[in-house]
Design a protein around this motif. Structure first.
Motif, PDB file in Angstrom:
ATOM      1  N   ARG A  17       0.978  37.755  16.837  1.00  0.00           N
ATOM      2  CA  ARG A  17       0.393  37.302  18.100  1.00  0.00           C
ATOM      3  C   ARG A  17      -0.602  38.328  18.647  1.00  0.00           C
ATOM      4  NH1 ARG A  17       0.306  36.050  23.445  1.00  0.00           N
ATOM      5  NH2 ARG A  17       0.556  33.795  23.827  1.00  0.00           N
ATOM      6  N   GLU A  18      -0.238  39.596  18.562  1.00  0.00           N
ATOM      7  CA  GLU A  18      -1.150  40.633  19.057  1.00  0.00           C
ATOM      8  C   GLU A  18      -2.419  40.690  18.230  1.00  0.00           C
ATOM      9  OE1 GLU A  18      -0.971  45.197  20.608  1.00  0.00           O
ATOM     10  OE2 GLU A  18       0.010  44.740  18.713  1.00  0.00           O
ATOM     11  N   ARG A  19      -2.291  40.570  16.901  1.00  0.00           N
ATOM     12  CA  ARG A  19      -3.466  40.619  16.054  1.00  0.00           C
ATOM     13  C   ARG A  19      -4.407  39.449  16.363  1.00  0.00           C
ATOM     14  NH1 ARG A  19      -2.253  44.609  16.199  1.00  0.00           N
ATOM     15  NH2 ARG A  19      -4.474  44.908  16.385  1.00  0.00           N
ATOM     16  N   VAL A  20      -3.842  38.262  16.639  1.00  0.00           N
ATOM     17  CA  VAL A  20      -4.660  37.096  16.982  1.00  0.00           C
ATOM     18  C   VAL A  20      -5.306  37.293  18.349  1.00  0.00           C
ATOM     19  CG1 VAL A  20      -4.592  34.629  17.535  1.00  0.00           C
ATOM     20  CG2 VAL A  20      -3.366  35.497  15.534  1.00  0.00           C
ATOM     21  N   MET A  21      -4.495  37.683  19.335  1.00  0.00           N
ATOM     22  CA  MET A  21      -5.017  37.792  20.697  1.00  0.00           C
ATOM     23  C   MET A  21      -6.034  38.917  20.831  1.00  0.00           C
ATOM     24  SD  MET A  21      -3.909  35.247  22.241  1.00  0.00           S
ATOM     25  CE  MET A  21      -2.718  33.964  21.822  1.00  0.00           C
ATOM     26  N   ASP A  22      -5.922  39.945  20.000  1.00  0.00           N
ATOM     27  CA  ASP A  22      -6.931  41.003  20.017  1.00  0.00           C
ATOM     28  C   ASP A  22      -8.308  40.478  19.645  1.00  0.00           C
ATOM     29  OD1 ASP A  22      -5.418  43.100  20.896  1.00  0.00           O
ATOM     30  OD2 ASP A  22      -5.121  44.015  18.939  1.00  0.00           O
ATOM     31  N   PHE A  57      -7.117  29.712  17.691  1.00  0.00           N
ATOM     32  CA  PHE A  57      -7.824  30.635  18.570  1.00  0.00           C
ATOM     33  C   PHE A  57      -9.054  31.258  17.923  1.00  0.00           C
ATOM     34  CE2 PHE A  57      -3.328  30.650  19.664  1.00  0.00           C
ATOM     35  CZ  PHE A  57      -3.347  30.437  21.034  1.00  0.00           C
ATOM     36  N   LEU A  58      -9.128  31.261  16.594  1.00  0.00           N
ATOM     37  CA  LEU A  58     -10.146  32.026  15.891  1.00  0.00           C
ATOM     38  C   LEU A  58     -10.873  31.171  14.860  1.00  0.00           C
ATOM     39  CD1 LEU A  58      -7.920  35.152  15.099  1.00  0.00           C
ATOM     40  CD2 LEU A  58      -9.479  34.884  17.046  1.00  0.00           C
ATOM     41  N   GLU A  59     -12.051  31.621  14.474  1.00  0.00           N
ATOM     42  CA  GLU A  59     -12.730  31.021  13.340  1.00  0.00           C
ATOM     43  C   GLU A  59     -11.998  31.396  12.055  1.00  0.00           C
ATOM     44  OE1 GLU A  59     -15.045  28.882  13.702  1.00  0.00           O
ATOM     45  OE2 GLU A  59     -15.334  29.186  15.857  1.00  0.00           O
ATOM     46  N   ASP A  60     -12.305  30.687  10.967  1.00  0.00           N
ATOM     47  CA  ASP A  60     -11.516  30.820   9.736  1.00  0.00           C
ATOM     48  C   ASP A  60     -11.433  32.258   9.235  1.00  0.00           C
ATOM     49  OD1 ASP A  60     -11.002  28.148   9.804  1.00  0.00           O
ATOM     50  OD2 ASP A  60     -12.347  27.599   8.160  1.00  0.00           O
ATOM     51  N   GLN A  61     -12.566  32.961   9.165  1.00  0.00           N
ATOM     52  CA  GLN A  61     -12.562  34.315   8.618  1.00  0.00           C
ATOM     53  C   GLN A  61     -11.757  35.259   9.499  1.00  0.00           C
ATOM     54  OE1 GLN A  61     -13.496  35.370   5.679  1.00  0.00           O
ATOM     55  NE2 GLN A  61     -12.850  37.465   6.138  1.00  0.00           N
ATOM     56  N   GLU A  62     -11.931  35.136  10.810  1.00  0.00           N
ATOM     57  CA  GLU A  62     -11.165  35.978  11.722  1.00  0.00           C
ATOM     58  C   GLU A  62      -9.671  35.667  11.630  1.00  0.00           C
ATOM     59  OE1 GLU A  62     -13.036  35.307  15.549  1.00  0.00           O
ATOM     60  OE2 GLU A  62     -13.724  37.378  15.517  1.00  0.00           O
ATOM     61  N   GLU A  73     -12.483  35.034  31.942  1.00  0.00           N
ATOM     62  CA  GLU A  73     -12.567  36.136  32.895  1.00  0.00           C
ATOM     63  C   GLU A  73     -11.213  36.454  33.522  1.00  0.00           C
ATOM     64  OE1 GLU A  73     -15.572  35.364  35.744  1.00  0.00           O
ATOM     65  OE2 GLU A  73     -17.236  35.534  34.312  1.00  0.00           O
ATOM     66  N   ASP A  74     -10.326  35.456  33.614  1.00  0.00           N
ATOM     67  CA  ASP A  74      -9.012  35.707  34.207  1.00  0.00           C
ATOM     68  C   ASP A  74      -7.991  36.183  33.174  1.00  0.00           C
ATOM     69  OD1 ASP A  74      -8.688  33.353  32.842  1.00  0.00           O
ATOM     70  OD2 ASP A  74      -8.123  32.154  34.583  1.00  0.00           O
ATOM     71  N   GLY A  75      -8.465  36.468  31.944  1.00  0.00           N
ATOM     72  CA  GLY A  75      -7.601  37.090  30.949  1.00  0.00           C
ATOM     73  C   GLY A  75      -6.827  36.154  30.062  1.00  0.00           C
ATOM     74  N   HIS A  76      -7.098  34.864  30.117  1.00  0.00           N
ATOM     75  CA  HIS A  76      -6.359  33.910  29.296  1.00  0.00           C
ATOM     76  C   HIS A  76      -7.156  33.562  28.034  1.00  0.00           C
ATOM     77  CE1 HIS A  76      -3.321  33.247  32.366  1.00  0.00           C
ATOM     78  NE2 HIS A  76      -4.286  33.143  33.260  1.00  0.00           N
ATOM     79  N   PRO A  77      -6.459  33.366  26.891  1.00  0.00           N
ATOM     80  CA  PRO A  77      -7.171  33.021  25.649  1.00  0.00           C
ATOM     81  C   PRO A  77      -7.800  31.641  25.751  1.00  0.00           C
ATOM     82  CG  PRO A  77      -4.804  32.766  25.357  1.00  0.00           C
ATOM     83  CD  PRO A  77      -4.989  33.410  26.704  1.00  0.00           C
ATOM     84  N   GLU A  78      -8.986  31.506  25.219  1.00  0.00           N
ATOM     85  CA  GLU A  78      -9.704  30.237  25.282  1.00  0.00           C
ATOM     86  C   GLU A  78      -9.291  29.312  24.144  1.00  0.00           C
ATOM     87  OE1 GLU A  78     -11.591  28.820  27.355  1.00  0.00           O
ATOM     88  OE2 GLU A  78     -12.198  30.388  28.764  1.00  0.00           O
ATOM     89  N   LEU A  79      -9.090  28.030  24.494  1.00  0.00           N
ATOM     90  CA  LEU A  79      -8.790  27.005  23.495  1.00  0.00           C
ATOM     91  C   LEU A  79      -9.876  25.936  23.474  1.00  0.00           C
ATOM     92  CD1 LEU A  79      -4.977  26.495  24.190  1.00  0.00           C
ATOM     93  CD2 LEU A  79      -5.992  27.635  22.239  1.00  0.00           C
ATOM     94  N   THR A  80     -11.048  26.275  23.973  1.00  0.00           N
ATOM     95  CA  THR A  80     -12.107  25.275  24.092  1.00  0.00           C
ATOM     96  C   THR A  80     -12.469  24.659  22.755  1.00  0.00           C
ATOM     97  OG1 THR A  80     -13.013  26.456  26.001  1.00  0.00           O
ATOM     98  CG2 THR A  80     -14.460  24.874  24.896  1.00  0.00           C
ATOM     99  N   HIS A  81     -12.627  25.499  21.722  1.00  0.00           N
ATOM    100  CA  HIS A  81     -13.033  24.931  20.428  1.00  0.00           C
ATOM    101  C   HIS A  81     -11.941  24.048  19.848  1.00  0.00           C
ATOM    102  CE1 HIS A  81     -10.661  28.288  18.781  1.00  0.00           C
ATOM    103  NE2 HIS A  81     -10.665  27.638  17.645  1.00  0.00           N
TER     104      HIS A  81
END
Length: 301
Positions: A190-195, A151-156, A201-209
């Motif tokens: 999970r909360e730390r990642v999703m934050d 879900f995140l880049e490496d540093q995040e 726009e519909d509130g779902h986490p993006e997995l595009t990358h």
């Protein structure tokens, strides 16, 4: 899920009395700042003290304390934060680590952070986490980091995982008192990642990358085939991102990261039968949305 609450502490025989409660946390507060601010507020609200009590016991002005508890104004200096930790009997070392990470998030310079830290001598709590916590960290860091990187880049991702272990250190006694430390810890991660994750726009986490980073794309040399694979991957990952949280997590751990069901059960703190069932329902949902040709079992790890 919010960070687990800190159990209330004794107020030295003084009964709680009504007082003005702090307003809600400001919208501009970053995820790392919120990570340490929420348990501090929880301890304050559960302890029966008022802002006036905190002011009297810490020596800081009520206006400053009110700002700190709301995350309003400038990022708080360590001196006042440390003063409230002592009054509320919150472990200092993990909170200091979280405070420092949040200061960087708030674009404070290292010299400013060091100057704040040097003004306060730490005398409460151990310098290192408990041995059981260190063992838990060593055992789960790789899986937690791999999940965060979806879900995140490496540093995040690194920051989210480190923040998780700091919060668990802060709440370690509560974790040990729970029915399962692993199950206690996963919602914190999970909360730390999703934050930090980007949400549509519909509130779902993006997995595009993640779709663009699949191994399947690296094996295709024909441009038309690559574009078809991109389109199929985007559709699949978009559908996965819209699954309920337990199904999403099982799909990510199993079909994107390549863990078997036993390993997924160990990471989530869930019975393996529950992982089997969750995987089955997730596959059924994806088949309904995308058709039988999109088998998530074929998604590259």
């Amino acid at each position: 899920m919010s960070a687990p609450s800190v159990p209330p502490q004794s107020d030295g025989g003084q009964s709680g009395r009504p007082g003005r409660k702090p307003g809600p946390i400001s919208d501009g507060v970053g995820p790392t700042h919120r990570a340490w601010l929420e348990p501090l507020r929880t301890r304050f609200l559960a302890g029966g003290l008022t802002i006036s009590d905190l002011s009297e016991r810490s020596g800081w002005a009520k206006s400053k304390i009110s700002e700190l508890l709301r995350g309003a104004g400038l990022y708080p200096r360590w001196e006042i934060t440390h003063g409230l930790l002592q009054v509320l009997e919150i472990p200092t070392w993990p909170m200091r680590r979280l405070w420092m990470a949040a200061a960087l998030e708030a674009h404070k310079k290292p010299d400013w952070i060091d100057g704040c830290i040097q003004k306060v001598a730490l005398t409460t709590g151990p310098v290192e986490p408990p041995l059981e916590h260190q063992a838990f960290t060593d055992l789960n860091r790789d899986a937690y980091t791999a999940y965060a990187r979806v879900f995140l880049e490496d540093q995040e991702a690194f920051e989210a995982v480190q923040e998780t272990f700091d919060l668990l250190w802060l709440h370690w006694h509560e974790a040990l008192a729970s029915s399962d430390v692993v199950a206690f810890a996963w919602p914190v991660l999970r909360e730390r990642v999703m934050d930090r994750a980007y949400h549509s726009e519909d509130g779902h986490p993006e997995l595009t990358h993640a779709a663009f980073n699949t191994l399947a794309l690296s094996h295709l040399t024909d441009d038309d085939a690559r574009f078809r694979q991109i389109a199929e991957s985007l559709a699949l990952f978009r559908a996965i991102s819209r699954l309920p949280a337990p199904q999403l997590d099982v799909m990510v751990l199993t079909h994107l990261l390549g863990l078997d069901h036993a390993a997924v059960a160990d990471v989530l703190g869930t019975p393996i039968a529950a992982v089997h069932s969750t995987d089955r329902y997730a596959r059924k949902s994806l088949t309904t949305v995308l058709g039988p040709q999109h088998d998530p079992g074929d998604a590259p790890a």
